[in-house]
Write a protein that holds these residues in place. Structure first.
Motif, short mmCIF file in Angstrom:
data_model
loop_
_atom_site.label_atom_id
_atom_site.label_comp_id
_atom_site.label_asym_id
_atom_site.label_seq_id
_atom_site.Cartn_x
_atom_site.Cartn_y
_atom_site.Cartn_z
N ILE A 106 -12.46 -42.12 7.36
CA ILE A 106 -12.69 -41.50 6.05
C ILE A 106 -12.38 -40.01 6.10
O ILE A 106 -11.83 -39.44 5.15
CB ILE A 106 -14.14 -41.75 5.57
N LEU A 107 -12.70 -39.36 7.20
CA LEU A 107 -12.37 -37.94 7.35
C LEU A 107 -10.86 -37.72 7.33
O LEU A 107 -10.38 -36.73 6.76
CB LEU A 107 -12.97 -37.38 8.64
N ASP A 108 -10.11 -38.64 7.93
CA ASP A 108 -8.65 -38.55 7.88
C ASP A 108 -8.14 -38.65 6.44
O ASP A 108 -7.24 -37.91 6.03
CB ASP A 108 -8.01 -39.67 8.72
N ILE A 109 -8.72 -39.56 5.67
CA ILE A 109 -8.33 -39.71 4.26
C ILE A 109 -8.67 -38.45 3.47
O ILE A 109 -7.87 -37.96 2.67
CB ILE A 109 -9.03 -40.94 3.65
N ALA A 110 -9.86 -37.92 3.71
CA ALA A 110 -10.29 -36.71 3.00
C ALA A 110 -9.35 -35.54 3.31
O ALA A 110 -8.94 -34.78 2.41
CB ALA A 110 -11.72 -36.36 3.39
N LYS A 111 -8.99 -35.40 4.57
CA LYS A 111 -8.08 -34.32 4.97
C LYS A 111 -6.72 -34.49 4.31
O LYS A 111 -6.13 -33.53 3.79
CB LYS A 111 -7.93 -34.30 6.48
N GLU A 112 -6.22 -35.72 4.31
CA GLU A 112 -4.91 -36.02 3.72
C GLU A 112 -4.88 -35.71 2.22
O GLU A 112 -3.88 -35.23 1.70
CB GLU A 112 -4.60 -37.50 3.96
#
Length: 268
Positions: A106-112
């Motif tokens: 989820i953190l990867d999605i948020a960063k993206e």
């Protein structure tokens, strides 16, 4: 602080986040948090739901239906816990391994997507039980708005009813992995056994249910007020026979009934 003051505090805290991705399972807490966040931030909120073999299809469909009804941006990811190193061995920190994997994604999605924060729906009551997943939340810098506002499960249900959310009286749910004693290996086949067994009980009209997997034995937990339904001999026979087709030679009813975290009762 009364209930409305807590809700006002929650709204204020959410607005300060500016944008947030919310781990959304479709349960009581995450549904309430998602709706409160959407009311506060609008399209700056993204719901993220993880599909896996520990997450029943019925829960997934309810989560999708909710976001579609309210027009909330929603992203579906795959987070297969059984592929996480050590998870299937079912150690006492199993939930930590799960949350660690989930929040990484989820953190990867948020960063993206340029989203400022990731949030999850644990509440004040979760602090009173064994919750190794809370450590993963802390380590990843994930925010817990419901806990920050001091909201308990009953208060969340009351506010959910005021907001006309369909989950206000939804039975408590935890992922299917919680049905196994620590140290007992978790497999996709065993998860399917539990899922089928619980679905049968739901189809029979039971509401708050758990089917705990103890090898050859299925231990049924239902709410105290529902235990007397098993005084029907025909129903007991049907359930036992169906459970046998699911892979459980023996079926037992837990006389204490459903309670949160019953698998933690053996921990020192």
């Amino acid at each position: 602080m009364d209930l409305q003051e807590k809700y006002a505090l929650l709204q204020s805290n959410l607005k300060q986040l500016e944008s947030v991705a919310i781990a959304f399972s479709g349960g009581v807490d995450s549904t309430f948090l998602l709706k409160a966040a959407y009311d506060a931030l609008g399209d700056k909120v993204l719901a993220v739901t993880a599909r896996s073999s520990t997450y029943p299809e019925r829960e997934y469909k309810e989560a999708v239906a909710f976001t579609q009804k309210h027009g909330i941006p929603h992203e579906i990811i795959v987070s297969e816990e059984l592929e996480v190193d050590g998870f299937s061995k079912n150690p006492v920190n199993r939930c930590y391994l799960c949350k660690n994997e989930l929040f990484d994604k989820i953190l990867d999605i948020a960063k993206e997507k340029g989203i400022s924060y990731v949030a999850e729906g644990s509440n004040q009551d979760d602090l009173s039980d064994y919750r190794p997943g809370l450590q993963a939340i802390k380590e990843h810098g994930v925010v817990s708005p419901l806990r920050q506002a001091g909201l308990t499960k009953n208060e969340i249900r009351s506010l959910s009813k005021e907001l006309d959310l369909p989950t206000w009286n939804k039975p408590a749910f935890a992922c299917l992995s919680s049905r196994f004693p620590y140290g007992q290996e978790i497999t996709k086949e065993k998860l399917e056994m539990v899922d089928k067994a619980e679905q049968l009980l739901l189809d029979k009209g039971f509401r708050q249910i758990r089917v705990r997997h103890h090898g050859e034995i299925a231990r049924i937990e239902v709410g105290q007020e529902e235990i007397t339904k098993f005084f029907d001999l025909e129903l007991m026979k049907e359930i036992q026979e169906r459970f046998k087709t699911f892979g459980f030679p023996y079926t037992a009813l837990d006389l204490k009934g459903y309670r949160m975290g019953s698998m933690n009762e053996t921990l020192a």
